[in-house]
Design an enzyme around this catalytic site. Sequence first.
Site, short mmCIF file in Angstrom:
data_model
loop_
_atom_site.label_atom_id
_atom_site.label_comp_id
_atom_site.label_asym_id
_atom_site.label_seq_id
_atom_site.Cartn_x
_atom_site.Cartn_y
_atom_site.Cartn_z
N GLU A 146 0.82 -1.21 0.00
CA GLU A 146 0.00 0.00 0.00
C GLU A 146 0.86 1.27 0.00
O GLU A 146 0.33 2.37 -0.15
CB GLU A 146 -0.94 0.02 1.22
CG GLU A 146 -1.91 -1.15 1.26
CD GLU A 146 -2.84 -1.17 0.05
OE1 GLU A 146 -3.38 -0.11 -0.31
OE2 GLU A 146 -3.00 -2.26 -0.54
N CYS A 147 2.16 1.13 0.18
CA CYS A 147 3.07 2.27 0.31
C CYS A 147 3.81 2.50 -1.02
O CYS A 147 4.50 1.61 -1.52
CB CYS A 147 4.08 1.99 1.42
SG CYS A 147 5.42 3.18 1.53
N GLY A 148 3.70 3.71 -1.57
CA GLY A 148 4.38 4.04 -2.82
C GLY A 148 5.89 3.93 -2.72
O GLY A 148 6.54 3.45 -3.65
#
Length: 143
Positions: free
Chosen positions: A11-13
């Site tokens: 979920e983390c870029g």
Amino acid sequence: MSDITIYHNPECGTSRNTLGLIRNSGAEPEVILYLENPPSRVELSGLITRMGIGVRDLLRTNTEPYVKLGLDNPDISDDELLDAMLVYPILINRPIVVTPLGTALCRPSERVLDLLPDPQRGEFIKEDGEVVIDKQGKRVGEA
């Protein structure tokens, strides 16, 4: 078995970009989804030691548990911080990458480039459109 491991949150870029840079070097890392499979206390302590940082330096401060637990209190011990990270893995900053060249919290994602044994194989553009690696596999901005 890969000699590269990433503690990853899809979920983390920043975590996705870091994983992309690892794969752009031709490596397929062991991907640990640390929110689903958090490290043990021994593993987490070992990662912190190998990174050469303090426990508090690995703590994510922009999360609900951080506020709820009052983890900004400087009197909270490292053991108590570790306890909180083990109960609430979202408190562990990411991505952490382990390679034969070292272990680091890869924020920004380009930090992983110093840990990769093999060069980049081609262009890499981060999700925000920033070109990090040019078409020749060279880091943009390097002399």
